[in-house]
Design a protein around this motif. Structure first.
Motif, PDB file in Angstrom:
ATOM      1  N   PHE A   1       0.824  -1.214   0.000  1.00  0.00           N
ATOM      2  CA  PHE A   1       0.000   0.000   0.000  1.00  0.00           C
ATOM      3  C   PHE A   1       0.852   1.257   0.000  1.00  0.00           C
ATOM      4  O   PHE A   1       0.331   2.361   0.014  1.00  0.00           O
TER       5      PHE A   1
ATOM      6  N   VAL B   1       2.907   1.956  -2.389  1.00  0.00           N
ATOM      7  CA  VAL B   1       3.189   2.331  -3.778  1.00  0.00           C
ATOM      8  C   VAL B   1       1.939   2.087  -4.621  1.00  0.00           C
ATOM      9  O   VAL B   1       1.222   1.106  -4.411  1.00  0.00           O
ATOM     10  N   GLU B   2       1.684   3.002  -5.523  1.00  0.00           N
ATOM     11  CA  GLU B   2       0.494   2.880  -6.358  1.00  0.00           C
ATOM     12  C   GLU B   2       0.801   1.992  -7.553  1.00  0.00           C
ATOM     13  O   GLU B   2       1.612   2.350  -8.400  1.00  0.00           O
TER      14      GLU B   2
ATOM     15  N   ARG C   1       3.497  10.801  -6.344  1.00  0.00           N
ATOM     16  CA  ARG C   1       2.959  10.199  -5.125  1.00  0.00           C
ATOM     17  C   ARG C   1       3.988  10.327  -4.000  1.00  0.00           C
ATOM     18  O   ARG C   1       5.170  10.374  -4.235  1.00  0.00           O
TER      19      ARG C   1
ATOM     20  N   GLU D   1       2.599   9.612   2.844  1.00  0.00           N
ATOM     21  CA  GLU D   1       1.163   9.437   3.081  1.00  0.00           C
ATOM     22  C   GLU D   1       0.819   7.994   3.430  1.00  0.00           C
ATOM     23  O   GLU D   1      -0.328   7.693   3.759  1.00  0.00           O
TER      24      GLU D   1
ATOM     25  N   ASP E   1       3.314   4.328   8.773  1.00  0.00           N
ATOM     26  CA  ASP E   1       2.660   4.044  10.047  1.00  0.00           C
ATOM     27  C   ASP E   1       3.576   4.466  11.195  1.00  0.00           C
ATOM     28  O   ASP E   1       4.532   3.757  11.507  1.00  0.00           O
TER      29      ASP E   1
ATOM     30  N   PHE F   1       3.155   4.254  14.191  1.00  0.00           N
ATOM     31  CA  PHE F   1       3.030   3.363  15.345  1.00  0.00           C
ATOM     32  C   PHE F   1       3.767   2.034  15.126  1.00  0.00           C
ATOM     33  O   PHE F   1       3.758   1.174  15.996  1.00  0.00           O
TER      34      PHE F   1
ATOM     35  N   SER G   1      -6.857  -0.354   4.155  1.00  0.00           N
ATOM     36  CA  SER G   1      -6.066  -1.127   3.187  1.00  0.00           C
ATOM     37  C   SER G   1      -6.907  -2.198   2.509  1.00  0.00           C
ATOM     38  O   SER G   1      -6.568  -2.641   1.415  1.00  0.00           O
TER      39      SER G   1
ATOM     40  N   LEU H   1      -7.731  -1.461  -0.928  1.00  0.00           N
ATOM     41  CA  LEU H   1      -6.617  -1.215  -1.861  1.00  0.00           C
ATOM     42  C   LEU H   1      -6.089  -2.507  -2.462  1.00  0.00           C
ATOM     43  O   LEU H   1      -5.052  -2.521  -3.105  1.00  0.00           O
ATOM     44  N   ARG H   2      -6.815  -3.608  -2.242  1.00  0.00           N
ATOM     45  CA  ARG H   2      -6.265  -4.897  -2.635  1.00  0.00           C
ATOM     46  C   ARG H   2      -6.708  -5.361  -4.027  1.00  0.00           C
ATOM     47  O   ARG H   2      -6.280  -6.402  -4.491  1.00  0.00           O
TER      48      ARG H   2
ATOM     49  N   PRO I   1      -7.318   2.828  -6.895  1.00  0.00           N
ATOM     50  CA  PRO I   1      -5.954   2.896  -6.359  1.00  0.00           C
ATOM     51  C   PRO I   1      -5.574   1.638  -5.589  1.00  0.00           C
ATOM     52  O   PRO I   1      -6.432   0.941  -5.081  1.00  0.00           O
ATOM     53  N   THR I   2      -4.273   1.402  -5.517  1.00  0.00           N
ATOM     54  CA  THR I   2      -3.773   0.280  -4.709  1.00  0.00           C
ATOM     55  C   THR I   2      -2.925   0.783  -3.548  1.00  0.00           C
ATOM     56  O   THR I   2      -2.336  -0.021  -2.838  1.00  0.00           O
ATOM     57  N   SER I   3      -2.846   2.099  -3.389  1.00  0.00           N
ATOM     58  CA  SER I   3      -1.960   2.656  -2.367  1.00  0.00           C
ATOM     59  C   SER I   3      -2.703   3.718  -1.556  1.00  0.00           C
ATOM     60  O   SER I   3      -3.706   4.267  -2.004  1.00  0.00           O
ATOM     61  N   TYR I   4      -2.181   3.992  -0.373  1.00  0.00           N
ATOM     62  CA  TYR I   4      -2.768   5.048   0.450  1.00  0.00           C
ATOM     63  C   TYR I   4      -2.674   6.401  -0.270  1.00  0.00           C
ATOM     64  O   TYR I   4      -3.640   7.169  -0.287  1.00  0.00           O
ATOM     65  N   ALA I   5      -1.494   6.665  -0.852  1.00  0.00           N
ATOM     66  CA  ALA I   5      -1.320   7.955  -1.514  1.00  0.00           C
ATOM     67  C   ALA I   5      -2.291   8.098  -2.679  1.00  0.00           C
ATOM     68  O   ALA I   5      -2.887   9.160  -2.897  1.00  0.00           O
ATOM     69  N   GLY I   6      -2.467   6.994  -3.442  1.00  0.00           N
ATOM     70  CA  GLY I   6      -3.402   7.026  -4.558  1.00  0.00           C
ATOM     71  C   GLY I   6      -4.833   7.225  -4.086  1.00  0.00           C
ATOM     72  O   GLY I   6      -5.608   7.975  -4.684  1.00  0.00           O
TER      73      GLY I   6
ATOM     74  N   ALA J   1      -5.329  10.807  -2.901  1.00  0.00           N
ATOM     75  CA  ALA J   1      -5.352  11.724  -4.047  1.00  0.00           C
ATOM     76  C   ALA J   1      -6.683  11.627  -4.791  1.00  0.00           C
ATOM     77  O   ALA J   1      -7.295  12.642  -5.143  1.00  0.00           O
TER      78      ALA J   1
ATOM     79  N   ARG K   1      -4.081   2.306  13.734  1.00  0.00           N
ATOM     80  CA  ARG K   1      -4.018   3.705  14.151  1.00  0.00           C
ATOM     81  C   ARG K   1      -3.501   4.644  13.083  1.00  0.00           C
ATOM     82  O   ARG K   1      -3.939   5.788  12.992  1.00  0.00           O
ATOM     83  N   HIS K   2      -2.571   4.182  12.255  1.00  0.00           N
ATOM     84  CA  HIS K   2      -2.078   5.109  11.225  1.00  0.00           C
ATOM     85  C   HIS K   2      -3.175   5.434  10.221  1.00  0.00           C
ATOM     86  O   HIS K   2      -3.224   6.536   9.680  1.00  0.00           O
TER      87      HIS K   2
ATOM     88  N   GLN L   1      -5.233   8.131  11.864  1.00  0.00           N
ATOM     89  CA  GLN L   1      -4.542   9.424  11.713  1.00  0.00           C
ATOM     90  C   GLN L   1      -4.747  10.002  10.312  1.00  0.00           C
ATOM     91  O   GLN L   1      -5.067  11.171  10.152  1.00  0.00           O
ATOM     92  N   ARG L   2      -4.585   9.143   9.310  1.00  0.00           N
ATOM     93  CA  ARG L   2      -4.711   9.585   7.918  1.00  0.00           C
ATOM     94  C   ARG L   2      -6.129  10.075   7.648  1.00  0.00           C
ATOM     95  O   ARG L   2      -6.340  11.108   7.020  1.00  0.00           O
TER      96      ARG L   2
ATOM     97  N   LEU M   1      -6.236   7.764  20.047  1.00  0.00           N
ATOM     98  CA  LEU M   1      -6.119   9.001  19.276  1.00  0.00           C
ATOM     99  C   LEU M   1      -7.341   9.890  19.536  1.00  0.00           C
ATOM    100  O   LEU M   1      -7.713  10.713  18.694  1.00  0.00           O
TER     101      LEU M   1
END
Lengths: 404, 368
Positions: free
Chosen positions: A87, A89-90, A99, A103, A106, A108, B166, B169-170, B175-180, B183, B213-214, B217-218, B241
C-alpha cells in the motif's frame, strides 16, 4: 584526519537560557564526524539541540548527566524500509513520481523503535520498489511524537524508482484481452528501462508543450533540473549500468543533469569507472557472509566500500530494511572497516555522507553546536563487535536510557 | 403512522420511491415495567410507556393512560431498541459492486432484502434499527441507510461510505496505495459532484472506514483538510487518538468486541468517552451474532466504561451518529415506539429479550 583535542572549552553557546530541562552527555571519547575526536567531552543538550561541547573536562555531577565510553552522532540509514508494504506504492500506473510515501507510513510501527535501539536516528524512507517510478521518499526521524508530519526532517527528499527485476515482478502478459493493469506493465528489464526513458522524454516535452503535461511531469522536470535527487534501486551491474546510462543519456541529449543516487548497488565494484565518470552517489546494501544479496543474487564484495571511497565516489552504508540484528547499520560500518575502510570513513558513511546525500546536513550527521541533539552512546569503541549501544538521544530526548 | 411514513419518504427520498414495507397502524397500548430505561442513564422504577399510533406519546413515572387503552404488565425491564451502526444483514452478495472502486450514488437501501430472516434474528436480540453498510472492498461504496428490522427506512441517505482502509486497496484497479486513495478521494471531494457535493458541503456525513491507528490518523487529517463531518468506522484502537478525533469533530463507530479480544479495543471506548468523542458500535451481522452488539458493549464496561455511557452508545448516541436521533434511540415522547422488553437489566449478561416492538407493532416474543 583524526585530531585529538585535550584543551578546554571548544565551543559554547554563551548565556543561552535553558527553557526546557536539558541533559549533559559525558563521553570519554566523542567522535564528532567532522574529523575531530574530543576526549573527556561534556556535551550539553538543551531544547533538542546541542548547546555546548566542552573537551578535556571532568565528568560533571548531577542527575541529568549520562555517561558513555564513546559518543557519536545518531546514525543515518539512507535505505529504511519501514512502510506499509504493497500500500506504500500505487500499482495502477508505472510512473508515479508525484505520489508521496509519507502518506502511506505508520508512525506506530514497532520497527521505528528497533531502528532507534540500533543507533539509527534519521532515515530515508522510499516507496516499495514495485513500480518503475514510485514517488517521493521522505527523510524522517525514527522516533518522537507518533506523527509522520512531526517526524519529517525533509519532505520530498528524493524521487524514487527501481531498475531490475522487482518493478516487473508480478506483472503478466495479457491472455486475450488485458484483464487488469498488471497486463499493461512491463514484464522485462528492457520494458522497465523503456518506461524510464519514455517518462523523462515525455516530461521534457511537457515542459515545452503544456498540453503534454501528465501527473508527475513537473516532478520529473525538477529531477532533470537537478532540484530533487533521483534515487534508483539497482542491485546488479546490469541494472547499475542502466541507471548510469539513463543519467548520461539525459545529459547528452541536453534534457538535464540528474543528481543520481543508486541504492542497493551491491555490484558497484564491477564497473567503478562508470560511477566515477558520471558522478553518481552510492548507497550500499548490507554485506552478506556468502556475498550473494538482493532478489537477483547480486554479489557484494567486502572491499566495495573501500574501493569506492578510494575512487572518490560518495558512499553511504545502509541496512536496507534488514531485520537481522547482524545486518543493522552499526554492523555495516564494522564490515566496511573489515573490507579496508578507515574508522573515520566508516563513521562518515553512516552519518555525514548520507546527511549530505539527502540534503539534511544542516541538522543532522555531525555532533556540533546548533545541530539536532541526536546522539548514540556506546560501551566501547563504535562498530567493534565487543561494543554495544547503551543509549540514544533523539532531538535531546533520551529515547534509549543508558541508566536503565 | 402511514402519514408519517409518507412524509418521511417525501422528505428523505425526493424521487418518491415507495416505502419498503407496508405499515399497518397498530392499536394504542401502554406497557408498565419494573424498570423503564428512558436513556441518558435515567431508569424509572415502575414506569410506563404509552404508545399511540406507533409512536411514544408519554413515558416515565406518571403516565396517564386514556380509558380503553390496554396496559401490558411486564415484570422486567423496558428500553428503547438498540441500533447497530454498521451492518450487512439481509444484503449478502448485494452490497458491493466490484466493477468500480467508486460508486458514490449507489444506495445501500436497495441492497436490502426486506423479508430476509437476518432481520428477524436482529429483532430477537433487541436490535431494532441498523445502518446498512457496503462491503469493505470499495473505495466509496455508496450511501448507507438507516432501516428498521421490519424493513422500513428511517433514513435513506444516512452517510457516504468512504474508505481509507487497506482492505479497499487490494483489488487490481486504481488505487492500490494510500497515496493514490487520498489523491483520488481528494479530487472527487474537490470536484464535488453528486453525493460528494453533499458530503463536501457537510450535508451528508461520511462514514470513514479505517483500521490500524495510522489509518485513523490519515482519515482524521483527510476529514479535517476537506472539512468533512461524520464518523470513523472500524478502528479498535481509536481511543488512543481520541484527542485528535475530538479536534476533528468526528464520531467513532467501534467494531464489535468479543470478551476475548485484545483488551485495548474495549479500552478505546473508555478513552473516547473520557475525551467526549461520540461513539457507537458496529455489529456486522450476519457474520456476527446479533447478540454481540450488547456483549461488545458489556466488554467495554468490563474495561471501565460507565453503564449509562455503554447504553447510550447502543441507543441515543448511536441514533445521533446516524442522524436519526429525532426518531429513534430513546423512549422520549414523539419517538418511534421501538421497544424491547427484557427479563432483567439490558446490559446484564444474564438478561434475555422477552418481546420486541417496532413502530408499536410486536415483531418478536410475548403473548401478553
Amino acid at each position: 584526519m583524526m585530531l585529538l583535542l585535550f584543551a578546554g572549552p571548544l565551543l559554547s553557546l554563551a548565556g543561552s537560557p535553558s527553557v526546557h530541562e536539558g541533559v549533559t552527555v559525558y563521553a570519554e571519547r566523542l567522535y564528532t564526524s567532522t574529523g575531530e575526536v574530543v576526549e573527556n567531552a561534556a556535551i550539553r543538550v538543551e531544547d533538542g539541540k546541542i548547546a555546548a561541547i566542552t573537551g578535556g573536562t571532568e565528568a560533571p555531577d548531577g542527575d541529568d548527566v549520562l555517561r558513555a565510553v564513546a559518543v557519536t552522532a545518531g546514525m543515518i540509514d539512507a535505505s529504511v524500509r519501514i512502510h506499509t508494504g504493497n500500500f506504500s506504492v500505487e500499482d495502477a500506473h508505472e510512473i508515479q513520481p508525484h505520489r508521496r510515501v509519507a502518506e502511506a507510513l505508520d508512525p506506530f510501527d514497532y520497527r521505528w523503535k528497533r531502528m532507534l535501539r540500533s543507533g539509527v536516528t534519521t532515515g530515508l524512507v522510499c516507496p516499495e520498489d514495485r513500480n518503475v517510478i514510485g514517488g517521493f521518499g521522505v527523510v524522517l526521524k525514527m522516533g518522537g511524537e507518533p506523527s509522520i508530519a512531526a517526524r519529517t526532517v525533509k519532505a520530498d527528499a528524493v524521487v524514487r524508482g527501481a531498475i531490475g527485476g522487482e518493478p516487473s515482478r508480478g506483472n503478466h502478459p495479457a491472455r486475450g484481452r488485458p484483464s487488469d493493469f498488471y497486463s499493461r506493465r512491463p514484464t522485462t528489464r528492457m520494458g522497465v528501462e523503456w518506461e524510464w526513458r519514455k517518462a523523462f522524454y515525455d516530461a521534457s516535452a511537457a515542459a515545452r508543450i503544456p498540453e503534454r503535461a501528465f501527473p508527475g511531469s513537473d516532478v520529473l522536470q525538477a529531477v532533470l533540473a537537478g532540484r530533487v535527487p533521483l534515487s534508483i534501486q539497482a542491485w546488479t551491474t546490469q541494472d547499475i549500468r542502466t541507471a548510469v546510462f539513463l543519467k548520461e543519456e539525459m545529459q547528452r541529449e541536453g534534457l538535464g543533469e540528474i543528481d543520481l543516487i543508486i541504492d542497493a548497488a551491491a555490484e558497484a565494484w564491477k564497473e567503478p569507472q562508470l560511477l566515477t565518470r558520471s558522478g553518481v552517489k552510492i548507497i550500499l546494501p548490507p554485506f552478506d557472509a556468502d556475498g550473494r544479496t538482493g532478489p537477483d543474487g547480486a554479489f557484494i564484495a567486502w572491499n566495495v566500500a573501500k574501493m569506492l571511497q578510494d575512487l572518490g565516489v560518495p558512499i553511504a552504508l545502509s541496512s536496507h530494511g534488514a531485520s537481522d540484528p547482524t545486518q543493522r547499520l552499526a554492523r555495516q560500518a564494522g564490515y566496511a572497516m573489515r573490507g579496508g575502510l578507515t574508522f573515520d570513513e566508516a563513521l562518515a558513511a553512516v552519518t555525514l555522507q548520507p546527511a549530505r546525500m539527502l540534503g539534511v546536513e544542516d541538522r543532522v550527521g555531525t555532533v556540533e553546536v546548533g545541530k539536532d541533539a541526536d546522539l548514540v552512546l556506546w560501551s566501547g569503541t563504535p562498530f567493534e563487535i565487543t561494543s554495544r549501544i547503551t543509549g540514544v538521544l533523539l532531538d535531546g530526548a533520551v529515547v534509549i536510557d543508558p541508566r536503565q | 403512522m402511514l402519514t408519517r411514513a409518507l412524509f418521511l419518504s417525501a422528505l428523505l427520498a425526493p424521487g418518491g420511491v415507495p416505502d419498503l414495507a407496508a405499515v399497518t397502524p397498530p392499536d394504542s397500548f401502554a406497557i408498565r415495567a419494573a424498570r423503564v430505561h428512558l436513556g441518558g442513564g435515567v431508569v424509572v422504577e415502575n414506569g410506563m410507556v404509552l404508545v399511540e399510533d406507533g409512536r411514544i406519546t408519554a413515558s416515565g413515572a406518571n403516565v396517564t393512560v386514556p380509558d380503553g387503552v390496554p396496559v401490558i404488565e411486564h415484570e422486567g425491564d423496558l428500553s428503547a431498541g438498540m441500533i447497530a451502526l454498521h451492518d450487512h444483514s439481509a444484503t449478502r452478495g448485494e452490497n458491493y459492486d466490484s466493477t468500480r472502486a467508486i460508486l458514490a450514488e449507489a444506495q445501500l437501501v436497495f441492497a436490502l432484502d426486506v423479508g430476509h430472516s437476518d432481520l428477524a434474528r436482529l429483532a430477537s436480540e433487541g436490535v431494532t434499527s441498523i445502518v446498512v453498510a457496503p462491503g469493505p472492498q470499495a473505495l466509496v461504496g455508496g450511501i448507507t441507510a438507516v432501516v428498521k428490522t421490519t424493513g422500513r427506512a428511517v433514513k435513506r441517505r444516512a452517510q457516504l461510505d468512504v474508505s481509507l482502509s487497506s482492505i479497499s486497496l487490494r483489488a487490481a484497479r486504481f488505487p492500490t496505495s494510500y497515496a493514490g486513495a487520498v489523491a483520488e478521494l481528494t479530487r472527487r471531494f474537490e470536484e464535488a459532484e453528486g453525493a460528494f457535493a453533499d458530503a463536501a458541503a457537510g450535508k451528508l456525513p461520511v462514514l470513514l472506514r479505517v483500521g490500524p491507528r495510522h489509518e485513523v490518523q490519515r482519515a482524521v487529517e483527510f476529514a479535517k483538510r476537506l472539512k468533512l463531518v461524520g464518523a470513523l468506522y472500524g478502528a479498535p484502537r481509536a481511543g488512543e487518538l481520541a484527542d485528535a478525533i475530538k479536534a476533528a469533530n468526528l464520531a467513532v463507530i467501534l467494531p464489535p468486541f468479543d470478551p476475548g479480544d485484545d483488551s485495548r479495543g474495549p479500552k478505546s471506548a473508555v478513552q473516547l468517552a473520557a475525551a467526549g468523542v461520540p461513539f457507537g458500535f458496529a455489529l456486522d451481522a450476519p457474520a456476527r451474532h446479533p447478540a454481540s452488539l450488547r456483549l461488545g458493549a458489556a466488554a467495554c464496561m468490563r474495561a471501565g466504561l460507565e453503564p449509562s455511557a455503554a447504553w447510550d452508545a447502543l441507543t441515543s448516541g448511536a441514533a445521533a451518529i446516524a442522524g436519526v436521533d429525532g426518531y429513534i434511540g430513546s423512549l422520549a415522547p414523539g419517538m418511534d415506539a421501538d421497544l424491547v422488553l427484557w427479563s432483567g437489566p439490558p446490559l446484564d449478561l444474564g438478561s434475555s429479550v422477552v418481546a420486541v416492538y417496532v413502530d408499536g407493532k410486536r415483531v418478536f416474543g410475548g403473548d401478553e
